[in-house]
Structure formats: C-alpha cells, structure tokens
Scaffold this active site. Sequence first.
Site, short mmCIF file in Angstrom:
data_model
loop_
_atom_site.label_atom_id
_atom_site.label_comp_id
_atom_site.label_asym_id
_atom_site.label_seq_id
_atom_site.Cartn_x
_atom_site.Cartn_y
_atom_site.Cartn_z
CD GLU A 1 -91.76 -12.47 -1.89
OE1 GLU A 1 -92.46 -11.62 -1.30
OE2 GLU A 1 -91.61 -12.49 -3.12
CD GLU B 1 -96.24 -11.89 -3.98
OE1 GLU B 1 -96.61 -10.76 -4.30
OE2 GLU B 1 -95.89 -12.20 -2.82
O1 AHR Z 1 -90.75 -8.75 -0.62
C1 AHR Z 1 -91.47 -7.63 -1.03
C2 AHR Z 1 -92.54 -7.97 -2.04
O2 AHR Z 1 -93.54 -8.73 -1.43
C3 AHR Z 1 -92.14 -8.81 -3.23
O3 AHR Z 1 -91.60 -8.06 -4.25
C4 AHR Z 1 -93.42 -9.43 -3.65
O4 AHR Z 1 -93.23 -10.69 -4.25
C5 AHR Z 1 -94.25 -9.51 -2.39
O5 AHR Z 1 -95.51 -9.01 -2.56
#
Ligand code: AHR
Length: 508
Positions: free
Chosen positions: A293, A174
């Site tokens: 994610e 990210e």
């Molecule tokens: O999964 C929780 C968080 O969400 C992670 O650390 C991050 O990559 C995202 O913003």
Amino acid sequence: MAQKAKVTLERSYTIGEVDKKMFGSFVEHLGRGIYNGIYEPTHKETDEYGFRKDVAELAKELGISVVRYPGGNFVSSYRWEDGIGPVELRPKRLDLAWRTLETNEVGINEFASWCKRIGAEPMIAVNLGTRGIEAALDLLEYCNHPGGTYWSDLRIQHGYRDPHNIKIWCLGNEMDGDWQVGHKTPMEYGRLAVETARAMKRFDPDIQLVSCGSSHTFMDTFPEWEAETLSHTYDVVDYISLHQYFGNEDGDTANFLARSLETDHFIKTVIAVCDYIKAKKRGKKDIMLSFDEWNVWYHSKTHDDNEMKDNPWQTSPSLLEDIYTFEDALVVGCMLITFLKHADRLKIACMAQLVNVIAPIMTQKGGGVYRQTIFYPLLHTSKFGRGTALRPIVDSPKYDTKDYTDVPYIETVAVMNEEAEELTLFAVNRSLDEPINFACCLRGFEDYSFMEHIALESEDLKAVNTFTNPYAVAPYTRKDSCLNLGKGEFTIELQKASWNVIRFRKTN
Ligand code: AHR
C-alpha cells in the site's frame, strides 16, 4: 541561469531485476472502489459479468501486474463465504472497518476472473483479525484445489470448474494498528501468522506468503514489530509488507516533495531488520519486500471522517476520493523511483488503490472515466521500467526543508531493457524555481542514441484533472531538450517541478 546536475550510469553496475509485480495495484471493498468502480452492472459499457470495460482498459493501459484484494482494513472482519454462490442469496453485512453496508455482489470468484481478464495476478489477503487458520485454509482450498473435496466442489458448483491457482497470499492486514478489527500485539500476530502460514504451506508449499509489517514508520512499534513478528514467521514467509501514505497538509511543497527520502529510509530499515532476523536464525533465504500500500492520501480525510461518523451504513458511498494535484504526481514519481532503486529486495508494490478510492482512475456512475495526475508516473514506470535497474551515481545540488536536510533536487534511476536494447532514465526535478541541466554519462551505452523525452509539467502545482478537463495535467513529448555530446554523453533540460522519462535506444 539553470542549475546543473549529473548522473553517471555504468552498464555493469546493476541493482537487480525489476519484478513485474512492482507495478501492482489494490482494490478493496471500500467506497466506490468495487461497486460503481470496477463493477457497475447497470453501466452501458460493461462486459458480460457486469464489470466496466473502460476501467478494465485503463488498468490494462497501466500494465497492472498484480492486484491485492479484498482489503485493507475491510479484510479484518470479512467472511469470504458471504461472497460466493448465487448473488441473490448472498447476505448483506455491516462492514465495521469503513462503517458501510456490504452487499457481497462481488466476491473471490468475480474478482479472480476479472484479474484474469485484465492480465493481472490476484494477491489475496486472509482475515487474521476476527478469524484465523480455518477460514484461511477453507478459502485456499476453495480457490486452488482442483476438485473432489467439500470446498473445491462447491467452487465447481458455483460455476468455476478450474481452480483460480492464486499464488500470493497476505497474512492479514495492518495488524499492528489499533484501528484494525482484531488488532494484535506482535506476539499474538506472530504466533497466529506462523501457524496460518504453516497450515497453508501444507496445502501447497509453492504459494508465496506476505507477513504483515508496520502500517507506517510513525507507528510506535516500528521496527520492533518487524523484528518480533518475523522471528516467528521467518521460516515460512516470503515477503514482509510495508505501507506508506504522504500528504501535504501544511502546504509546504518543498518538504512534501522530499517525503520519498522517508520511503528510502523505511525500505532500508526493513531490509536491515529482515537481515538481522536471518542472521539470528542462521537462515539462508532473504525476505523480500512487498510495498503493498503506497500513495498520497490526505485530500479527502476530513470529508471521510465526517461521513463515516454522520452517515454510516451506506452502500458504496464516496470515500477516500482524493483528487490529485500535479505536485502529488511528483511525489508518486519520487516514490516509484525509490522503489526501482531497491529492485533487488522490493519485489511487489501495489499503488493504493485502483479506482475512485485514492486512485489513478476516476469514474462517474453511469458516465465516463478519467486519468488522475498520478496515473502518469505509474504508467511510465510500468511501461518503460521493466528490465534491470542500474545504480545511479548522482551529483545534484541540494536543499533543506522543515523535516529534511540535503534533499537532492534530482531524484533519478535508470532501467536497462536488454531485450529491447533500450535504456530509460526516470527523473524528478524537485526544484520549484529553476530548470536543471541534467548531464547523463552513460558508460557502456556509447552506441545508444537519444530516443525521446516525455515530461509531466505544470505551471500550477495544484492543477488537477477532472471530468470536464481530463487532460489539464498530461504528459507530452519535449522537443529540443536533449544535447548529444557524443560517446554516451547527453545533457537534458529538466523543467522546474517536473517528472521526466528519458529514453535511449541502441543505434542500428
Ligand atoms: O488503502 C486504504 C486503507 O489504508 C487500507 O484499508 C488500510 O490497510 C490502510 O490503512
């Protein structure tokens, strides 16, 4: 009176092979994800390495194929060397991402060995926030080189004679987000990522690399971030990442259930950008998608913000411990169906995360474990969704919500497993009021018969599983829901607000 919907499937109208990495997960050094999650050496049910056996069993039950590690936001200020060597000598550090204290009891060796024990492939993110090419190369050499060099010999000295042979690597996490330690502009990230990737592929051209995509579609830089960063990394990476989380903050469930339409739009947009860069570069390869994610995430946010502000620097505090409702499981089901509908380009998907932290599995310190509601759609797709995804032609009644128009009540996809001679339909009925009579026209499967209908249903959209009531929301096998009309035509009754798995098998 039940509404009607119809899906037509044709055996030769395939989308693509479902990659087993579609059923992946993620564990981050965050909250109780690792410590008192997968790893709890004082628990009575641990293996010889201090990892909980009950958690490992549930990860195996889910058929988790790939696990992303060590973050997430955590990785962007992580020194991987802190997590190797004798545990008693490992430093304690402040983790700036989640404002906690990291003990480093678990590091790359413990994680890679645990992956092996649960039958999953590790997918490792390198720190491109505070660090860069050199640290990534050192880690790669430590993990994958057989021996005879500084880092590989150190691994052997640490008790790991065989290289871990880690094949999938994420180039940061990210990096478009200003919450990220070492956040970068697309130009800064693109340059660092391409040089890191080139150097890593000099070590081993066969490793697979994931370029960082946008953190969410609502980022101002989306999708320009993808275009600009890929214009640097296209030649040397294999995947681009997508992240997406949904919540029902305003309690509008009809709208919440429609959120997966955004997932679909997100995937299509990223594919379009990848193909645009491919065309611009006169490229030959397609960049694949790594949805590394995804989940529902909102229940715990206020608690977590307060906790990080008021009680920082705790060791493995309870953070991001969303307790999932029945309706959350429906959204998760819709997201999984959407992934399968893009099986040709979406090859990796990691539910964030695995244990305690926005997770399908919850543990009690020193105590038991239970499956959250969202466990089940992941379980079913992982178990029955391997094979070839088929393009569904769907005719469904539709509805409008605050944010979406023409939302089909039925979200569905099918996967054919030629080896097992089985066909499985996954379907969510988004209607909150009515059952739907779902006509399935299976062309090319006239010799298949109905096997079973598994459903997840609840009268209460907000029902949750807990330690004291772990099966409040659990799947069951429906009886008498299927009408066989002959010649590959079936009608299945789908209850209002339900997740459904409908299985067919070749008649002997
Ligand atoms: O999964 C929780 C968080 O969400 C992670 O650390 C991050 O990559 C995202 O913003």
